[in-house]
Design a protein around this motif. Structure first.
Motif: not given
Length: 58
Positions: A20-33
């Motif tokens: 779940v932590t990995f998925i949240i981090a991936l979503i944050k990176i995608t939104l940042g990009i």
């Protein structure tokens, strides 16, 4: 036997938390990009408008 079940359950819970932590981090990176791309497009449009106005005046 109960000891092994407890450790298996603990490992399963830790795996879910890490996932779940990995998925949240991936979503944050995608939104940042995405936000970076939108900001770049907006700045490029504003720069073109300012450049055209500056060319007309000077």
């Amino acid at each position: 036997m109960k000891k092994y079940v407890f450790f298996a359950l603990a490992i399963l819970i830790l795996a879910v938390i890490i996932y779940v932590t990995f998925i949240i981090a991936l979503i944050k990176i995608t939104l940042g990009i995405i936000l970076l791309a939108v900001a770049a497009v907006i700045l490029w449009i504003i720069w073109n408008k300012i450049r055209k106005k500056a060319e007309e005046k000077f």
